[in-house]
Motif scaffolding. Structure first.
Motif, PDB file in Angstrom:
ATOM      1  N   GLN A  49     -15.507  -5.391  -3.506  1.00  9.92           N
ATOM      2  CA  GLN A  49     -15.618  -3.969  -3.150  1.00  9.92           C
ATOM      3  C   GLN A  49     -17.049  -3.491  -2.858  1.00  9.92           C
ATOM      4  OE1 GLN A  49     -13.409  -1.239  -5.621  1.00  9.92           O
ATOM      5  NE2 GLN A  49     -11.895  -2.793  -6.089  1.00  9.92           N
ATOM      6  N   HIS A 283      -9.284   1.594  -6.809  1.00 10.74           N
ATOM      7  CA  HIS A 283      -9.216   0.930  -5.497  1.00 10.74           C
ATOM      8  C   HIS A 283      -8.251  -0.262  -5.578  1.00 10.74           C
ATOM      9  CE1 HIS A 283     -11.561  -0.903  -1.881  1.00 10.74           C
ATOM     10  NE2 HIS A 283     -10.552  -1.709  -2.120  1.00 10.74           N
ATOM     11  N   ALA A 287      -4.645  -0.438  -3.590  1.00 12.46           N
ATOM     12  CA  ALA A 287      -4.337  -1.483  -2.608  1.00 12.46           C
ATOM     13  C   ALA A 287      -3.107  -2.274  -3.064  1.00 12.46           C
ATOM     14  CB  ALA A 287      -5.539  -2.417  -2.430  1.00 12.46           C
ATOM     15  N   GLU A 290       0.005  -0.059  -2.634  1.00 11.42           N
ATOM     16  CA  GLU A 290       0.333   0.086  -1.207  1.00 11.42           C
ATOM     17  C   GLU A 290       0.930  -1.225  -0.684  1.00 11.42           C
ATOM     18  OE1 GLU A 290       0.681   2.206   1.182  1.00 11.42           O
ATOM     19  OE2 GLU A 290       0.779   0.747   2.834  1.00 11.42           O
ATOM     20  N   GLY A 291       0.537  -2.338  -1.280  1.00 11.70           N
ATOM     21  CA  GLY A 291       1.051  -3.632  -0.821  1.00 11.70           C
ATOM     22  C   GLY A 291       2.444  -3.967  -1.350  1.00 11.70           C
ATOM     23  N   TRP A 293       5.452  -2.753  -0.879  1.00 11.92           N
ATOM     24  CA  TRP A 293       6.534  -2.863   0.103  1.00 11.92           C
ATOM     25  C   TRP A 293       6.387  -4.135   0.942  1.00 11.92           C
ATOM     26  CZ3 TRP A 293       5.741  -3.008   5.357  1.00 11.92           C
ATOM     27  CH2 TRP A 293       4.511  -2.558   5.837  1.00 11.92           C
ATOM     28  N   VAL A 294       5.147  -4.585   1.107  1.00 13.26           N
ATOM     29  CA  VAL A 294       4.928  -5.819   1.869  1.00 13.26           C
ATOM     30  C   VAL A 294       5.428  -7.018   1.056  1.00 13.26           C
ATOM     31  CG1 VAL A 294       3.217  -7.302   2.979  1.00 13.26           C
ATOM     32  CG2 VAL A 294       2.906  -4.816   3.006  1.00 13.26           C
ATOM     33  N   ARG A 295       5.068  -7.020  -0.238  1.00 11.27           N
ATOM     34  CA  ARG A 295       5.514  -8.124  -1.096  1.00 11.27           C
ATOM     35  C   ARG A 295       7.041  -8.127  -1.225  1.00 11.27           C
ATOM     36  NH1 ARG A 295       1.010  -5.979  -3.774  1.00 11.27           N
ATOM     37  NH2 ARG A 295       2.272  -5.030  -5.403  1.00 11.27           N
TER      38      ARG A 295
END
Lengths: 314, 254
Positions: A49, A283, A287, A290-291, A293-295
């Protein structure tokens, strides 16, 4: 009374044999290692970061490319270390949970803000430099997977340190504005870099047992002294002022004497009150959330595929 | 090389450099924001490839311009109205689906365009293409896999992927536009006649979207202008951020 298992374990430690994942080990050894390796892995990940903060503003394409590849290496180190830690019976998702809940720590240095481009150079030079001093020593750590990870990581870290120093050199030999930026970064990162070695040996909660088990091979204070000694010359070459006005060669000790550190600040940052503690964890959480739904999508896709394959096979 | 061709080639290399730096920058914005650590690494990798391409194209443009400028002058000292990148590349990163669909569109484009550029009579452009082809092969494998997984994953991922396809579709037409400069170079065997790539692009993209259970949009709208410096509002902000340090210290080495 020591059991034969314990005896055998201590015999291996004394004979400098590596402990491997399938070997018997005391619970406290296992716990201590999980704490240390996961903390190390989290440091690599959170460390993305403060440097990532300058990816979009790197002042030349060459620097942008170098910074990208450095951050990528760090993420890679995070991966090896998570894997090394998993051999001790903890999953990556448990480790991430501990990071996000604050149960696991990461190197406190990353709670300091990166305010100018020179901070990227200072991090490479001083922070990676301090990390290497520690990691070189850890190449001989008693746990096999950790030791092997460290050997690999050390090779890349020395490239990081060189690029950081080289970036500082370009600034220090550049315009007045660039030089001032370099001095400012040195002044801010020098002290926290020294604190990376941890508290004085007398105050270090985990040190004694870790030394006995050869998880740690050298004490915090000895490693810190090495770093202090090697940095003096480097600052001279840059033509910058040493941030420690009391730095002085001690002929008798064969080392530099230096000012004592501001341990109140150290503990305050460790305890969550630095400039960026909250921001770094938030942070990571943001992240990660937010990830989700991708996983989920990967899981669903793989399940559909499996079902389809099973149908074909039937 | 005639002056006219030389100038056109310089312009062409600049355009291709602009495409690369802008897309590379957008991808780099994902670092530490990915859905898991492996993706942070993959994004970093792809961004690095594009920044590398930008450096090669700009260095060549600078060599042809021969006016003392270097790669960084091209990247950092031109404003948004002077940038000539395709609009698709400058759009903000959006969500993960948006970035992956954009990547798929770009990767299929480069999969078709780079082998043609490899045939260029211009040795430098051909050499850059040779290196980029290898990278794009990996990029496409990744973006294709992702679009398949997102399209045919959960209801939510499907919706997000479809929305991205619909929102980005109108920016893909410009990829196949030719102007006088590019026509001149295509006729000279130096540049790629991208107009001829559109059908194959559509065929490849449609096949992937269909396999991903996504709908290929109708060609109902198109936005153009990147090659003449008529950008979306996004590029100005992107360049402001990208150029701030470089421009704050004029003439410095880094």
């Amino acid at each position: 009374m020591t059991t034969p298992q314990e005896e055998n374990f201590m015999r291996k430690i004394s004979a400098e044999e590596k402990i491997e994942p399938k070997d018997w080990m005391p619970d406290a050894y296992r716990k201590n290692l999980i704490r240390q390796i996961s903390q190390h892995a989290h440091s690599e990940v959170i460390g993305m970061q403060p440097e990532g903060n300058w990816l979009t503003r790197a002042p030349s394409l060459r620097r942008k490319a170098i910074l990208l590849s450095k951050i990528q290496d760090e993420a890679g180190h995070g991966l090896y270390l998570y894997s090394a830690c998993e051999t001790l019976g903890i999953s990556r998702s448990e480790m991430i949970e501990q990071l996000q809940s604050g149960a696991a720590k990461y190197s406190s240095i990353f709670n300091y803000p990166t305010l100018t481009w020179a901070d990227v150079g200072a991090i490479g030079w001083l922070v990676d430099g301090a990390a290497i001093v520690n990691q070189v020593s850890l190449q001989r750590t008693s746990y096999g997977p950790y030791s092997r990870g460290m050997i690999r990581i050390c090779k890349e870290e020395s490239f990081h340190q060189r690029q950081g120093y080289e970036a500082m050199l370009a600034l220090a030999k550049g315009s007045e504005g660039q030089k001032a930026m370099a001095q400012d970064a040195l002044n801010r990162f020098y002290w926290p870099a020294l604190m990376m070695f941890g508290p004085h040996d007398s105050e270090s909660a985990h040190s004694q047992k870790s030394m006995e088990w050869k998880i740690k091979r050298e004490t915090n204070d000895d490693l810190r002294q090495k770093f202090v000694d090697q940095t003096v010359k480097q600052i001279e070459v840059l033509g910058l002022e040493h941030p420690d006005k009391n730095i002085k060669w001690n002929e008798e000790r064969g080392h530099y004497d230096s000012s004592d550190l501001n341990w109140d600040e150290f503990w305050s940052v460790i305890n969550g009150n630095g400039h960026c503690n909250r921001q770094r964890v938030e942070h990571h959480v943001a992240a990660h959330d937010e990830g989700e739904w991708v996983r989920d999508a990967i899981t669903a896709y793989n399940e559909k595929k499996r079902a389809k394959n099973a149908q074909h096979a039937a | 090389m005639s002056d006219q061709i030389k100038q056109a080639t310089q312009e062409y290399a600049t355009r291709l450099g602009d495409d690369s730096v802008v897309l590379g920058h957008r991808i780099s914005e994902w670092v530490s924001y990915g859905p898991f650590l492996e993706e942070d690494i993959a994004y970093g990798n792809v961004a690095l490839d594009y920044i590398g391409r930008a450096r090669m194209f700009y260095t060549y443009a600078a060599e042809l311009a021969d006016d003392g400028r270097d790669e960084d002058d091209f990247a950092y000292m031109r404003n948004d109205r002077e940038y000539r990148n395709l609009l698709l590349m400058e759009l903000p990163k959006g969500d993960f689906a948006y970035s992956q669909v954009r990547q798929l569109f770009a990767d299929v484009y480069y999969t078709l365009m780079l082998p043609e550029l490899l045939q260029s009579k211009d040795e430098t452009l051909s050499a850059i293409a040779a290196k980029a082809i290898k990278e794009t092969k990996y990029h496409l494998r990744r973006s294709r896999d992702w679009v398949l997984r997102l399209g045919d994953g959960t209801e939510e991922s499907h919706q997000r992927a479809q929305k991205a396809v619909d929102q980005l579709w109108g920016y893909t037409h410009e990829l196949f536009d030719m102007d006088e400069t590019e026509q001149l170079l295509a006729d000279a065997g130096i540049g790629v006649d991208v107009a001829g790539l559109r059908d194959r692009w559509l065929e490849m993209v449609s096949a992937i979207l269909t396999e991903a259970t996504l709908t290929v949009p109708e060609d109902s709208w198109a936005v153009r202008g990147g090659r003449i410096g008529y950008h979306t509002e996004n590029l100005g902000h992107m360049l402001t951020e990208m150029q701030i340090v470089h421009r704050s210290h004029p003439g410095c080495k880094w």
